[in-house]
Motif scaffolding. Sequence first.
Motif, PDB file in Angstrom:
ATOM      1  N   UNK A   1      -2.775   3.105  -6.281  1.00 29.77           N
ATOM      2  CA  UNK A   1      -1.249   3.809  -6.844  1.00 29.77           C
ATOM      3  C   UNK A   1      -0.151   2.674  -6.587  1.00 29.77           C
ATOM      4  N   UNK A   2      -0.137   1.968  -6.414  1.00 29.93           N
ATOM      5  CA  UNK A   2       0.697   1.076  -5.903  1.00 29.93           C
ATOM      6  C   UNK A   2       1.849   0.367  -6.589  1.00 29.93           C
ATOM      7  N   UNK A   3       2.925   0.544  -6.208  1.00 28.93           N
ATOM      8  CA  UNK A   3       3.758   0.034  -7.559  1.00 28.93           C
ATOM      9  C   UNK A   3       4.761  -1.259  -6.826  1.00 28.93           C
ATOM     10  N   UNK A   4       3.930  -1.980  -7.707  1.00 31.27           N
ATOM     11  CA  UNK A   4       5.069  -3.641  -7.573  1.00 31.27           C
ATOM     12  C   UNK A   4       6.038  -3.668  -7.555  1.00 31.27           C
ATOM     13  N   UNK A   5       7.120  -4.047  -6.217  1.00 34.66           N
ATOM     14  CA  UNK A   5       8.742  -4.492  -6.205  1.00 34.66           C
ATOM     15  C   UNK A   5       9.035  -2.908  -6.033  1.00 34.66           C
TER      16      UNK A   5
ATOM     17  N   UNK B   1     -13.578   6.416  -1.404  1.00 38.86           N
ATOM     18  CA  UNK B   1     -13.179   6.486  -2.564  1.00 38.86           C
ATOM     19  C   UNK B   1     -11.214   6.554  -2.861  1.00 38.86           C
ATOM     20  N   UNK B   2     -10.955   7.321  -1.663  1.00 43.36           N
ATOM     21  CA  UNK B   2     -10.293   8.173  -1.010  1.00 43.36           C
ATOM     22  C   UNK B   2      -9.243   7.434  -0.546  1.00 43.36           C
ATOM     23  N   UNK B   3      -9.004   5.949  -0.128  1.00 46.19           N
ATOM     24  CA  UNK B   3      -8.492   5.147   0.198  1.00 46.19           C
ATOM     25  C   UNK B   3      -8.091   3.991  -0.764  1.00 46.19           C
ATOM     26  N   UNK B   4      -9.345   4.100  -1.667  1.00 42.38           N
ATOM     27  CA  UNK B   4      -9.584   2.702  -2.401  1.00 42.38           C
ATOM     28  C   UNK B   4      -7.948   3.539  -3.936  1.00 42.38           C
TER      29      UNK B   4
ATOM     30  N   UNK C   1       1.165  -0.746   0.125  1.00 43.52           N
ATOM     31  CA  UNK C   1       0.466   0.059  -0.160  1.00 43.52           C
ATOM     32  C   UNK C   1       0.831   1.172  -0.113  1.00 43.52           C
ATOM     33  N   UNK C   2       0.433   2.097  -0.002  1.00 40.83           N
ATOM     34  CA  UNK C   2       0.888   3.469  -0.034  1.00 40.83           C
ATOM     35  C   UNK C   2       0.235   4.510   1.388  1.00 40.83           C
ATOM     36  N   UNK C   3       0.606   4.143   2.650  1.00 44.12           N
ATOM     37  CA  UNK C   3       0.087   4.306   3.915  1.00 44.12           C
ATOM     38  C   UNK C   3       0.348   5.881   3.508  1.00 44.12           C
TER      39      UNK C   3
ATOM     40  N   UNK D   1       7.318   4.142  -2.963  1.00 48.07           N
ATOM     41  CA  UNK D   1       5.945   4.546  -3.856  1.00 48.07           C
ATOM     42  C   UNK D   1       5.840   5.938  -3.338  1.00 48.07           C
ATOM     43  N   UNK D   2       6.421   6.370  -2.105  1.00 44.31           N
ATOM     44  CA  UNK D   2       5.355   7.842  -1.566  1.00 44.31           C
ATOM     45  C   UNK D   2       5.411   8.729  -2.349  1.00 44.31           C
TER      46      UNK D   2
END
Length: 622
Positions: free
Chosen positions: A464-468, A456-459, A430-432, A474-475
Amino acid sequence: MCGIYGYFSSRDVIDEVSFIKNLDLINHRGPDDSGVWKSKDSKLMIGHKRLSIFDLSDAGKQPMVNEDNGDIISFNGEIYNFKELREELIKLGHSFMSSSDTEVILKAYQEWKEDTFTKLNGMFSLAIFDSERKKLVLARDRAGEKPLYFFSSDNEFGFASELKPLISNKLLKKRIDKRSLDCFLSFGYSPRQSSIFENINKLEPGFVLSYDLSNNSFEKKTYWSLKKKLTVSSRKTANDEDYFVDKLEHLLEESISLQLEADVPVGVLLSGGLDSSLITSIASRKKNLRTFTVKFSEHASFDESKHAELIAKEFNTNHTELEASSISPNIIEELVKYYDEPMLDSSMIPTFLLSKEVRKHCKVAIGGDGGDELFGGYKHYDRLIRLSRIANVIPLSSRKFIGEISQFILPIGFKGRNWAHTLSKNFNNSVPQISVFFNYYDRKKLLKSDSITENFADTYREESFIENSSILDRATFFDFMNYLSEDILVKVDRASMASSLETRAPFLDYRLIEFAFLELPNKYKATSSQRKIILKKLAKKILPKEFDLKRKQGFSLPLSKFFKDSSWKEFIESKLFDKNVIFNESYLKYLYSSLDKDRSNSERIFGLVLFNTWLEKYNPNK
């Protein structure tokens, strides 16, 4: 820097008087000249408001027609490498009637069609009517410096630099988009692909849109995607520190050199912070500069003027300070005229005031926007790195329990509440977000029961998550793709354009963006205890020794002190309670009363006051 507006109807002839009236709503973006082109059947009109920066003659007038093939362009922005492209096009057989970058884009499109946009180094939003293919082609720069809204229905298509011309269309129902409202209350801005109004969208940065006039359909595609580049790149870590410092300096110098070019005076927005100080240092190598800053004489902890003065003296600039200790709350009424989407960012006020002052002396100003997102400058970066280490040793179930219970025990604005809520997130996928204004629990309390239906905001954030990728990757990626384009750049664009001032951002040269995200190792951005590491190393090389590298302020506002003033209190209470429509009044009173308890809710109150003022001004359908 200009304003663009266009409208197509497959069914009806467009009323030119109404079209020009709507175009005039963005006159502040380009008061030097105005133009309208219309098709022979009057079903397509393209308008332009011009702020003349290059080629001040009538040869640069827009909308501009390519006499070779009949293509039409309306263009907002600046192309910094247009001279290089012009030479390339001349070698390919093209001739030019002007010295403007606009004509270069037209001829480039004639030669390369949509591939043109990958060749442009600059900030832009534009529309080209491809006369042969009967298509409208819209494009927006990679970072999103210049805005572009559009809407599409069965028979109509419209686009504009701002919302005002589009929402004046009587056929459009001005309904608030609930998802955008949810994001506004969480992040402080609407999502990158949509606006606060249903059915009006933004063209995302790095995208091109082709609208086919023959069948009323459109398609979008990216011409530049940082996410795609990140998935295929691997950072080069073999190079040493000197290599990265030298390359950063070289790229900045190239970018600044290009962005200092104009046929009108150019100034620098000098906040006294690291980014703008670096820009001033390098820019001073090229020409004598005018620099500008905001001064809060009566609020010492917010006053950066002494730091700006140090840099101004060191590099011998012609320096101007704007005193802003006393600001009337009525400025919020003025702001919503230009910010036709609500934003939760009180720094729009000093940015707005500074733009007014700068415009008295210059037509173009350069600033330090983008440095934080590219080089790890925000406080939440080192905090997230520390929290991710804690998350590795505490089970997720325990962290979720702590995070959930903290939202009920700790009042909003209480120090550490957002930290606890962030710790409850899964740091692996995730992108906390630490800097949330109202989390989902708060939004449910704040809004009346029928105002919002989903989280919707959290979804949106999770998408926007980037794998690996690391937590820092991510931030910074999320902030570049969202906070920068939908808050920072919007704030600066609307504030500067309100005074017909063009602003430029050397850090957002695409070569610097790609250097920061695809080449520079994270250890030169941020760690658990440091931020902006590479920029500070460059600062040690080129800034005076007395410059304080530990500070981080920027253009901010002493809101809590302002709110104690009787005129601000009266204004706030009027907007919060007398003009309230969609918020739960008891929760508003609870939030407002917390200002007397030293809770950090001033920014939240500001955002709600601005939103209610915006509602009153634009009167959308609830």
